[in-house]
Design a protein around this motif. Sequence first.
Motif, mmCIF file in Angstrom:
data_model
loop_
_atom_site.group_PDB
_atom_site.id
_atom_site.type_symbol
_atom_site.label_atom_id
_atom_site.label_comp_id
_atom_site.label_asym_id
_atom_site.label_seq_id
_atom_site.Cartn_x
_atom_site.Cartn_y
_atom_site.Cartn_z
ATOM 1 N N TRP A 683 0.813 -1.211 0.000
ATOM 2 C CA TRP A 683 0.000 0.000 0.000
ATOM 3 C C TRP A 683 0.844 1.258 0.000
ATOM 4 N N GLY A 684 2.088 1.157 -0.508
ATOM 5 C CA GLY A 684 2.821 2.379 -0.795
ATOM 6 C C GLY A 684 3.602 2.942 0.354
ATOM 7 N N LEU A 685 3.714 2.256 1.449
ATOM 8 C CA LEU A 685 4.529 2.757 2.540
ATOM 9 C C LEU A 685 5.931 2.151 2.405
ATOM 10 N N VAL A 686 6.918 3.047 2.390
ATOM 11 C CA VAL A 686 8.278 2.561 2.179
ATOM 12 C C VAL A 686 8.647 1.540 3.241
ATOM 13 N N GLN A 687 8.197 1.801 4.450
ATOM 14 C CA GLN A 687 8.629 0.941 5.538
ATOM 15 C C GLN A 687 8.100 -0.478 5.405
ATOM 16 N N TRP A 688 7.036 -0.599 4.616
ATOM 17 C CA TRP A 688 6.562 -1.949 4.386
ATOM 18 C C TRP A 688 7.637 -2.794 3.707
ATOM 19 N N ALA A 690 10.769 -2.361 3.992
ATOM 20 C CA ALA A 690 11.749 -2.693 5.026
ATOM 21 C C ALA A 690 11.258 -3.871 5.849
ATOM 22 N N LEU A 691 9.960 -3.896 6.097
ATOM 23 C CA LEU A 691 9.390 -4.997 6.872
ATOM 24 C C LEU A 691 9.579 -6.312 6.135
ATOM 25 N N VAL A 694 12.997 -7.426 6.652
ATOM 26 C CA VAL A 694 13.182 -8.016 7.973
ATOM 27 C C VAL A 694 12.635 -9.439 7.974
ATOM 28 N N LEU A 697 15.143 -11.570 6.457
ATOM 29 C CA LEU A 697 16.237 -11.768 7.406
ATOM 30 C C LEU A 697 15.856 -12.825 8.435
ATOM 31 N N LEU A 698 14.594 -12.732 8.906
ATOM 32 C CA LEU A 698 14.116 -13.704 9.878
ATOM 33 C C LEU A 698 14.150 -15.110 9.286
ATOM 34 N N GLY A 701 17.649 -16.295 9.198
ATOM 35 C CA GLY A 701 18.103 -16.573 10.563
ATOM 36 C C GLY A 701 17.536 -17.872 11.077
ATOM 37 N N LEU B 25 11.207 0.626 11.160
ATOM 38 C CA LEU B 25 9.896 0.082 10.806
ATOM 39 C C LEU B 25 8.745 0.940 11.291
ATOM 40 N N LYS B 101 3.316 5.338 -5.871
ATOM 41 C CA LYS B 101 2.298 4.308 -5.682
ATOM 42 C C LYS B 101 1.309 4.313 -6.844
#
Lengths: 707, 102, 192, 430
Positions: A683-688, A690-691, A694, A697-698, A701, B25, B101
């Motif tokens: 939905w256009g959030l950059v941090q998504w 990054a999530l 992660v 990475l998980l 790991g 995050l 987007k």
Amino acid sequence: MFLNHIYLIPLFPAFGAVIMFFFGRRLQKATVNAVCVGAVVVAFLFACFTVVEYTHFAHGTGHPFEKILYTWLGSGDGHLNFVKRDGTTASFNADAGFLLDPLSSIWLLFVTGVGMLIHIYSTGYMAHEGGYYRFFGYLNLFMFAMLTLILANNYMMLFVGWEGVGLCSYLLIGFYFHRNSASTAANKAFIVNRIGDAGFILGALTLAWYLGSFRFTDINVQARGGHFAIGDPVLTAAALLLFIGACGKSAQIPLYIWLPDAMEGPTPVSALIHAATMVTAGVYMVARSNAVFVLAPTAMKTVAIVGALTAVFAASIGLVQNDIKRVLAYSTVSQLGYMFLALGVGAFAAGVFHVFTHAFFKALLFLGSGSVIHAMSGEQDMRNMGDLRRRIPTTHWTMLVATLAIAGIFPFAGFFSKDEILWQTWASEGGAYRILWFVGYGTALMTAFYMFRLMYLTFYSPSRMSHEAEHHVHESPKSMTVPLVILALCSIGAGWLSWPHSLGGSAHFEKFLEPVFAREAVVLVEEGKSAQLAAGEKEAEHTDKTEYALMFLSLAAAGVGWGMARHSYARAAKGYKEPIAVDAPPLYKLLYNKWFVDEGYDYVFTGRRKVGKVRLGVMGAGEASSWFDAKVIDGAVNDVGWVTKAIATISTWWDKWIIDGVGVNGPAILARMISYPARLFEWGLVQWYALVMVAGLLGFGVYYVWK
Amino acid sequence: MVPITTLHYLVVAAALFVLGAIGVLTRRNVVIVLMSIELILNAVNLNLVAFSRMWGNLHGQIFAIFIVVDAAAEAAAGLGILIAFFRNKETVNIDEIDLLKW
Amino acid sequence: MNPALNSALSINSGMAPVATPWFFYALAGMAVLSGVFVITRRNAVHAALALIITLLSVAGLYLMLYAPFVAGVQIIVYAGGIMVLFLFVIMLVNIERSSKERAFNRMWPVGLAAAGALMVLFASAIVKGSHINDMFRDRLMPLPESTNTQQIASLLYGEAGRMGQYTFAFEIASLLLLVAILGAVIMTKKKI
Amino acid sequence: MPNFIMSYLGSTVTPGEAGSQFWALIYVLIIFAGVSVAVICMNWIERKALAHFQIRLGPMRVGPHGLLQPFADALKLMLKEDIIPAEADQFVFWVAPLIGLLAAFTVYTVIPFGPSQAVSDMNIGILFMLGVSSLGVLGIVVSGWASNSHYPLIGALRSSAQMVSYEVAMGLAVVSAVLMTSLNASGTGTLSMIGIVQAQQQQGVWFIFKFFPLGFLAFVIFAIAMVAETNRAPFDMAEAESELTAGYHTEYSGLRWSLFMLAEYAAMIAVSSIAVTLWLGGWMRPFPNLLHAPAWDFIFSLFPGLTFGGLAAIAMIGAARMPAHSFFRIQRIGLAVFAALLAFSALLLLVIAIAGRSADTSVAARFREGIDYVYWFVLKVAVFMYLFIWYRATWPRYRFDQLMRIGWKVMLPISLGVLLLTAIVGVILP
């Protein structure tokens, strides 16, 4: 001290060039003079000290001095390896190394010396021109490249200098880039040189493949080690390829055509680059590779024949040209032919000696002609000159000295070197090769004729100047005449360095060079095959009587040429007729148009001239194959295409309705229906993003911890 | 007192890494997101230097230096982008940076 | 030198025990605590100040790990360079409304959960690894501190005319910096 | 206990190297006190010198020739009300001066007053110094921002831009000096401050004269950059009173303001120390390589005592020339007592110099050497401090864009060129 820092010699002018290119635009002319001329003066002094130190170092043995700074190309630890002809591997390895031996010290001295004088001269000649700093920057860059070429200890390093002088030649010929003719001439010089350069690099690589090294000392040791038969085919090929390079740089048939056009550059450039130094680079390179050439008699013969042909050919063109600089240009080509003739008959020392003397008197002639042009406010046509003797006296007598030198009048410099070449040509091999001597002799006659023609037309005959030009005639400033005088003194005295044995001298010059060339003389004699050369050997045979006779003959030729020129031109008034044009008009036309060689090249190679609508030669072949391609092959292709199109129409229908309708659109509709819920995730959030990272990475790991 | 071993440094580094990850995050301000990235890089550096000490050679430290260089480049480029963006949209909130987007 | 002096100075070449475990706990605590401040402060300047404290504490940890050069680089590049840049930018883009809006984005519970999962992963890795013999050794290999800079230099630049192991990487890193500088300049210029 | 103290004087390494935390602490305290006193003296000297540059008298009333003026000022500042603006960011406003002070004083841990007269000989000494002194900019930026006022913010931005810019040229100049330390047999240089001075000792030349004019150029670049780095005239745009009232500390008052002043002067001394260490031979006395006989050692070791003697004489003359009015009596007595104190110190120093004249390892000799080292170092730094005052009295202030242009377009290329040439010459010449 000096010898160990020999690499500084090219760096002085390089420093000047760098200063000019980065800061030159803002500098005063005085500063430009101080930096550029100063750099060359320092280089000259440094070179003198270096050579003096070298003579102490060598103790007369001629042992070369080598200084390797670092490995410039390739490396010693296994990179860039190649397989030699005999199956062993060698590493492609070129050092930034410097070599000083008698050969390079001679070149070093006269390049820096003449270069210095021409720099000083240019401060006067170019004083009123635009782009002053650019000119001196290029000149300094040229000095850097030329000195690199001379001091290199391997072919690759030499190639760097070789290309560098080519570049500077291009830049300086095109110095007046706003003139179309100048930029065309620059392009011509560059392109013709490229052909030669291709030959050179191929030759150098062949040698490396065959002998496993680029270094001159290595190659000499191997070539003289007796492992190779005389006439080894690979060595012959390599020598011929190298000679192609020399042809390009030193303006030999068939690649000589760029040099006359190079006169578009400023006159000091013609003197420095296109008469004294750069064009002798080919001679230098052949002399430097003498160990290889000696093993390839075919190549040697080629060199001699090409040299002799070039000499007579260019001299014949020079007989009738009217542009003062063009006469000198053809004269240069002709003299270069002499040098190659000498190299070709194995008289390396004589050839080098001619380079040495030629540098002085030809530079002097060009500078003198520059002074004349300067005095005539830019007029270059000799038909519009005359009677300048008393108006520009210094220029007159210096040019007279140079003319006497180039014509081979005793005791001026040219006499000794030219006579040496002719004698060696006569003495080297009998039989049909004596023809070469006759060719050289004829050239000497022509040389005397056209040089005195130039002198008479310019200085002695009645004035043919226009009134304005006559009004402006003035002697050049001190900065121009002083180099002329110095060069005139050199033109007188340079020949005495090698006063021949027959005249009671001791030929110091050849003694000095002996270590560089002597070894192959020994090889050849041992092999007993090639009687073609071996100057040392012939020494014993020659009878003074023949030599005196030949000397007298060449003096006589010079005298005859002088006399003919005086007869024809001493009283040439306005609108005079050329004697050749009167007596043999077709020959005159042929010579005046330079044997139509440029036109021939245009027909054969560049395709600028056509017969009717059809091009000939290389471009013609291209056009013909283009026509064949367009009409025949493409026609067939088009026919095949039509069939394909018909089939395609049918398959289009199939594709559109069956494949697309059912096979493609069906899944697409399905995908669109699925995409509505999936869109909720992105939905256009950059941090998504990054999530998601992660999460990845998980995943990693978890895999590594619990695997 | 327990002597300090590699494990201790690893725990600190892990904590810093997790803090940085949380910042990346969850924060809205781009500047703070960038700072959190610096935290993550520092955690990695700490690990590298600790392992360099553990193995007794200097390669880890060299890597740490390279990462510092990288962080400098990243900060310069990232903040440059941020300034350019701020000039156009008058905001530094990361959830308003969504032009692509559409 | 008299004997009393020697005992007073206890010169201990190579690895002088300059720090006790308390130093480690203090520095680590400071680093983590100000790390928490970095991600929780609403005001970006406060966050930046907290980050500076974290960076300095980490520099102290480097010193304890016998990596003085890395510590110096950390201080001069991070604390002296990057953080000034951050503060500069914060002041340029400081707008009033940011202090009144939400500090966290809409997906913060998810993010927090992911970070928590990451923490669990790290914890389990450390717990698991500390049981495996020799994975995270207890003892620390000696590293000479007094020649640390010289050794790093010889790895980076090589010595006695030979290229170092990392010389090429070093050059590439400098290229990266150059590109970053150009990029930053071009992006922030109003008119190009 | 006396034995313990006396024996320490014989040490040849710094307390940091020896791992002696007790002595390190003592050193830190001595340096802190010394720098604070030096700043107070600087304050007085600056005011007097500036006044005399401008043909004024300067402070004259508090104590003889205003000698007690700085103490009075300090008292005033401490007693003044500490105002924090209502809209300021309280915590940051409070912490900002401390950051600057911390950065300025931390630097002193590696300044070598002598081969063993430093808190610690860090392996990364010069790097540490540059790094920590660059932290000072944080205090300025943050103070300007926290004041929540326009002038301070502009001042802070100006000063941080200026300091970051000049740090580059400064660092490159420093690198060229560090490069010179590697010109020895082993080919390895050093970043340690003590090591740099020792390298100059070994090569027998101060780096300012090395590869003349390269070392000199690097020094000049550093000397210019350090003025910009400490925000002093003529580069004091950050606190230009005609443009920005007082720059980043406009809103500060009282003790907090005095902390800024303290930090500024401490930073000046610190950067001067760097310059002295890198280019002027640090603690070395003049001509150690030419005049190396023990007799010369002895003669030069008399200098500290003679200096103090000269000061005492000046103070004595001052006391004698006081007007004979009864109003000046107390001042005359005060000055005479001051002169007596100076004379006593001079005597003590001379006694130590004579007692420790033998070049053995006795405690007296070591003590004498220590005093020599510190004396020459402080003398060189003092010259720089006087130069700072001189600049301020002589040169007009730059415009900000000129300042940045000089920093990026003149100083940076020159320092890069100097670095390159130093490297080339260092490879070619030996």
